[in-house]
Structures are given as structure tokens and as C-alpha cells.
Design a protein around this motif. Structure first.
Motif, PDB file in Angstrom:
ATOM      1  N   LEU A   5      -6.482  -4.024  -1.966  1.00  0.00           N
ATOM      2  CA  LEU A   5      -6.243  -3.145  -3.115  1.00  0.00           C
ATOM      3  C   LEU A   5      -6.950  -3.784  -4.298  1.00  0.00           C
ATOM      4  N   ARG A   6      -7.372  -4.942  -4.539  1.00  0.00           N
ATOM      5  CA  ARG A   6      -8.269  -5.227  -5.736  1.00  0.00           C
ATOM      6  C   ARG A   6      -9.823  -5.023  -5.795  1.00  0.00           C
ATOM      7  N   GLN A   7     -10.152  -4.342  -4.642  1.00  0.00           N
ATOM      8  CA  GLN A   7     -11.248  -3.825  -4.454  1.00  0.00           C
ATOM      9  C   GLN A   7     -11.574  -2.269  -4.194  1.00  0.00           C
ATOM     10  N   HIS A   8     -10.492  -1.597  -3.881  1.00  0.00           N
ATOM     11  CA  HIS A   8     -10.439  -0.269  -3.510  1.00  0.00           C
ATOM     12  C   HIS A   8      -9.339   0.523  -4.217  1.00  0.00           C
ATOM     13  N   ARG A   9      -9.486   1.999  -4.355  1.00  0.00           N
ATOM     14  CA  ARG A   9      -8.684   2.501  -5.361  1.00  0.00           C
ATOM     15  C   ARG A   9      -7.328   2.786  -4.314  1.00  0.00           C
ATOM     16  N   VAL A  10      -6.383   3.057  -4.820  1.00  0.00           N
ATOM     17  CA  VAL A  10      -4.762   3.223  -4.398  1.00  0.00           C
ATOM     18  C   VAL A  10      -4.892   4.464  -3.254  1.00  0.00           C
ATOM     19  N   ASP A  11      -5.628   5.689  -3.985  1.00  0.00           N
ATOM     20  CA  ASP A  11      -5.397   6.655  -3.043  1.00  0.00           C
ATOM     21  C   ASP A  11      -6.465   6.396  -1.989  1.00  0.00           C
ATOM     22  N   GLN A  12      -7.317   5.388  -1.772  1.00  0.00           N
ATOM     23  CA  GLN A  12      -7.890   5.134  -0.764  1.00  0.00           C
ATOM     24  C   GLN A  12      -7.246   4.277   0.348  1.00  0.00           C
ATOM     25  N   ILE A  13      -6.626   3.247  -0.105  1.00  0.00           N
ATOM     26  CA  ILE A  13      -5.667   2.236   0.720  1.00  0.00           C
ATOM     27  C   ILE A  13      -4.568   2.745   1.100  1.00  0.00           C
ATOM     28  N   ALA A  14      -3.781   3.369   0.185  1.00  0.00           N
ATOM     29  CA  ALA A  14      -2.128   3.553   0.701  1.00  0.00           C
ATOM     30  C   ALA A  14      -2.066   4.514   1.723  1.00  0.00           C
ATOM     31  N   PRO A  15      -3.119   5.626   1.931  1.00  0.00           N
ATOM     32  CA  PRO A  15      -2.696   6.416   3.272  1.00  0.00           C
ATOM     33  C   PRO A  15      -2.821   5.640   4.343  1.00  0.00           C
ATOM     34  N   PHE A  16      -3.412   4.561   4.468  1.00  0.00           N
ATOM     35  CA  PHE A  16      -3.330   3.895   5.978  1.00  0.00           C
ATOM     36  C   PHE A  16      -1.782   3.561   6.003  1.00  0.00           C
ATOM     37  N   ILE A  17      -1.127   3.639   5.301  1.00  0.00           N
ATOM     38  CA  ILE A  17       0.449   3.077   5.680  1.00  0.00           C
ATOM     39  C   ILE A  17       0.990   4.130   6.539  1.00  0.00           C
ATOM     40  N   LEU A  18       0.244   5.338   6.548  1.00  0.00           N
ATOM     41  CA  LEU A  18       0.695   6.527   7.282  1.00  0.00           C
ATOM     42  C   LEU A  18       0.471   6.099   8.997  1.00  0.00           C
ATOM     43  N   LEU A  19      -0.468   5.206   9.263  1.00  0.00           N
ATOM     44  CA  LEU A  19      -0.572   4.857  10.743  1.00  0.00           C
ATOM     45  C   LEU A  19       0.578   4.094  11.344  1.00  0.00           C
ATOM     46  N   MET A  20       1.533   3.675  10.319  1.00  0.00           N
ATOM     47  CA  MET A  20       2.526   2.800  10.983  1.00  0.00           C
ATOM     48  C   MET A  20       3.446   3.602  11.927  1.00  0.00           C
ATOM     49  N   PRO A  21       3.741   4.818  11.923  1.00  0.00           N
ATOM     50  CA  PRO A  21       4.636   5.505  13.022  1.00  0.00           C
ATOM     51  C   PRO A  21       3.696   5.481  14.317  1.00  0.00           C
ATOM     52  N   ILE A  22       2.484   5.902  14.095  1.00  0.00           N
ATOM     53  CA  ILE A  22       1.462   5.784  15.371  1.00  0.00           C
ATOM     54  C   ILE A  22       1.805   4.581  16.003  1.00  0.00           C
ATOM     55  N   PHE A  23       1.510   3.400  15.303  1.00  0.00           N
ATOM     56  CA  PHE A  23       1.497   1.961  15.886  1.00  0.00           C
ATOM     57  C   PHE A  23       2.767   1.564  16.314  1.00  0.00           C
ATOM     58  N   GLY A  24       4.003   1.972  15.699  1.00  0.00           N
ATOM     59  CA  GLY A  24       5.181   1.975  16.102  1.00  0.00           C
ATOM     60  C   GLY A  24       5.565   2.510  17.443  1.00  0.00           C
ATOM     61  N   VAL A  25       5.103   3.879  17.497  1.00  0.00           N
ATOM     62  CA  VAL A  25       5.274   4.213  18.814  1.00  0.00           C
ATOM     63  C   VAL A  25       4.754   3.572  20.000  1.00  0.00           C
ATOM     64  N   LEU A  26       3.448   3.286  19.944  1.00  0.00           N
ATOM     65  CA  LEU A  26       2.563   2.667  20.788  1.00  0.00           C
ATOM     66  C   LEU A  26       3.304   1.212  21.069  1.00  0.00           C
ATOM     67  N   THR A  27       3.890   0.622  19.886  1.00  0.00           N
ATOM     68  CA  THR A  27       4.551  -0.895  20.217  1.00  0.00           C
ATOM     69  C   THR A  27       5.634  -0.508  21.068  1.00  0.00           C
ATOM     70  N   ALA A  28       6.552   0.458  20.737  1.00  0.00           N
ATOM     71  CA  ALA A  28       7.559   0.725  21.366  1.00  0.00           C
ATOM     72  C   ALA A  28       7.231   1.061  22.947  1.00  0.00           C
ATOM     73  N   HIS A  29       6.140   1.592  23.080  1.00  0.00           N
ATOM     74  CA  HIS A  29       5.829   2.037  24.758  1.00  0.00           C
ATOM     75  C   HIS A  29       5.546   0.799  25.090  1.00  0.00           C
ATOM     76  N   VAL A  30       4.390   0.009  24.683  1.00  0.00           N
ATOM     77  CA  VAL A  30       3.957  -1.249  25.409  1.00  0.00           C
ATOM     78  C   VAL A  30       5.291  -2.483  25.609  1.00  0.00           C
ATOM     79  N   LEU A  31       6.112  -2.555  24.420  1.00  0.00           N
ATOM     80  CA  LEU A  31       7.005  -3.408  24.696  1.00  0.00           C
ATOM     81  C   LEU A  31       8.553  -3.136  25.127  1.00  0.00           C
TER      82      LEU A  31
END
Length: 299
Positions: A227-253
Motif C-alpha cells: 500500500l505504500r508503493q501502489h495506489r489504493v484502487d490497485q491493491i484493495a480489489p485483491f481482497i475480492l479474491l478472499m471468497p475464492i480462496f475461502g471456498v478452495l480452503t474449505a474444499h481442501v480442509l
């Protein structure tokens, strides 16, 4: 963004998804605000070095910790207790547009239509992954969650514009402030803290350690460094990956199934993120100016 930074930006959502999945037993034992006070205390022990020179203005550290850690945790966890899980997960994603909006209002960052379209497309993908809310009657809980995400978004804008410390050091300072704030809120608003401390099992304490070290020490050190090196609108949208990884983690574990709808939603999220990452604004096309990096004092 450089490929290396894109890869780094995917790590916090992965760590958050894994940490929160593994930490479910601890969340069942500990009152939520008390649990977060323990997590932030452990984070401060790992990262905070009071003898090191602080470069970020004190008011900015206090504001970011209060808004982006203490109030965010109190509001969101209180709201989650009042609404269905799918509705809560979907509503929490509102922190992304709030962060972009706060960066525009507080940090004076300019964005463009294609990047905003990418955020909207990614949010549509989140809706598919998580599922549409089954009811709209829990207005009080939703309001608390939205207020919490708004606090987090404002904190990201403050960090982006005012932080002069490494991501790890900033997180350590914020955790040292947030831990006592959350403990006070827990003692006022919650019950059962002593019972949780003495009755928690080894596996539950292990879950707390995973949440603290993976979901906070590692994830937020990377996050605030980016966040110190890139704009907020570049970094913040990566949070939207959480549901994908949450589903994958729930599938594996946990053995939960992955449906075609989830796969379709994940693909839409990735399309939206491609627009966000690969769409420069006019000012970025001319010159990119990352915030000064204190290379010699990381940690």
C-alpha cells in the motif's frame, strides 16, 4: 503493477482465507472482541519494536489503528453475529469500494472508468461465489458491517498517504494500539473471557496462533508494504479474491464441494482484477511515484 507485486498482492487474501478457516474452533471458544485483542497483542509482540524511530506521524498511526483495527473489528464482528454468514461475507466486500472512495476523497487519488468497472465486475463475481442474501431483515447487523468496512476504507487511505514506515513496522505499531482498545471494549461488552482462557484446548490455541501469525503478522505486513508503493484502487480489489480462496480452503480442509457457479464467479472476479491491475490512470501513464521506502529499517 510489476508481476512480483501482483503475486505479492494475492498472498494476503490467501493467508486470510486459510487463517480464518483454520481459526474457526477458536472463534467458537473465545468472545470475538477478546479473541481479536489476543491476536493483536500477539501481532504487537512479533512486530512492534518501541526503540526504533517512528517515521509515520503519530496521529496517523493512532487513527489507522483505531479505524482500521479496533472499530472495524468491533463493528464487523458485532454485525456478523446478527446476520447469516453468506450475507455477512458479501457485505464485508463493500470495504473495496469504500477504500477506493476514501482514497479519492482523503488521499486525492484519481481513478478512471475502466478501473472502477473492474471493481464492479469483481464484486459481481463475489456475489456469485458467496450467494445472494436470503433475507434483508437484519438491517441493524448489515449497518454495523457497512460502518466497519467504511472505517477500514478510511484507514487504508490514511496509511497510503501518511505512512513512512515499512509494512511490518506499521502493523506492529497499529497492533500495539489496537490490542488494549479491543480488550477494553471486550471487558465492557462481552462476558466469558476468563473461562475461554482456561478452558481453551491446545488445538484452539493453535488456531489462535495461525490466525495471529498468518492472518495478521504475515498478511498485513505484506499488505501495508504494498500500500505504500501502489495506489489504493490497485491493491484493495485483491481482497475480492478472499471468497475464492475461502471456498478452495474449505474444499481442501473441510471437504466442501466446489460448484460450477463458484467457478463462474471466480472467473468473473479474475476478469475484474485484470481490468484493475492493467488499467493505468492518466497520471500513472506519465509517472509513477511510490511513497518513500525505508529500506534500512524493515521490521
Amino acid at each position: 503493477m510489476r508481476p512480483r507485486d501482483v503475486l505479492l498482492a494475492t498472498l494476503p487474501p490467501v493467508l486470510w482465507a486459510i487463517a480464518y478457516t483454520v481459526a474457526k474452533p477458536a472463534m467458537e471458544r473465545f468472545p470475538p472482541l477478546f479473541l481479536m485483542s489476543i491476536v493483536y497483542a500477539a501481532t504487537a509482540l512479533a512486530l512492534y519494536r518501541p526503540w526504533q524511530l517512528r517515521l509515520t506521524p503519530l496521529w496517523a498511526v493512532v487513527a489507522a489503528a483505531t479505524l482500521g483495527a479496533s472499530l472495524q473489528s468491533a463493528l464487523i464482528f458485532s454485525g456478523i453475529a446478527r446476520v447469516p454468514a453468506t450475507m455477512a461475507i458479501l457485505t464485508v466486500q463493500s470495504q473495496v469500494p469504500f477504500a477506493v472512495l476514501a482514497a479519492w476523497l482523503v488521499g486525492q487519488e484519481q481513478t478512471n472508468a475502466r478501473r472502477l468497472a473492474g471493481v464492479i465486475i469483481a464484486l459481481a463475481g463475489v456475489t456469485l461465489v458467496v450467494g445472494l442474501p436470503s433475507s434483508v431483515g437484519e438491517s441493524g447487523g448489515l449497518a454495523l458491517i457497512v460502518l466497519g468496512t467504511l472505517c477500514w476504507g478510511i484507514a487504508q487511505a490514511i496509511i497510503r498517504t501518511k505512512s513512512q514506515d515499512s509494512g511490518a513496522r506499521l502493523m506492529g505499531m497499529m497492533a500495539a494500539i489496537a490490542a488494549p482498545q479491543l480488550l477494553i471494549m471486550s471487558l465492557v461488552l462481552e462476558r466469558g473471557q476468563q473461562a475461554a482462557l482456561f478452558q481453551a484446548t491446545q488445538s484452539q490455541w493453535g488456531a489462535v496462533a495461525v490466525l495471529a501469525l498468518g492472518g495478521f503478522v504475515a498478511a498485513y505486513s505484506i499488505w501495508y508494504g504494498l500500500l505504500r508503493q501502489h495506489r489504493v484502487d490497485q491493491i484493495a480489489p485483491f481482497i475480492l479474491l478472499m471468497p475464492i480462496f475461502g471456498v478452495l480452503t474449505a474444499h481442501v480442509l473441510l471437504g466442501e464441494a466446489i460448484t460450477p457457479v463458484v467457478l463462474a464467479g471466480g472467473s468473473i472476479i479474475l476478469i475484474g482484477l485484470i481490468l484493475v491491475v492493467c488499467t493505468p490512470t492518466a497520471e500513472e501513464a506519465v509517472e509513477t511515484k511510490p511513497l518513500p521506502l525505508d529500506v534500512g529499517n524493515i521490521g
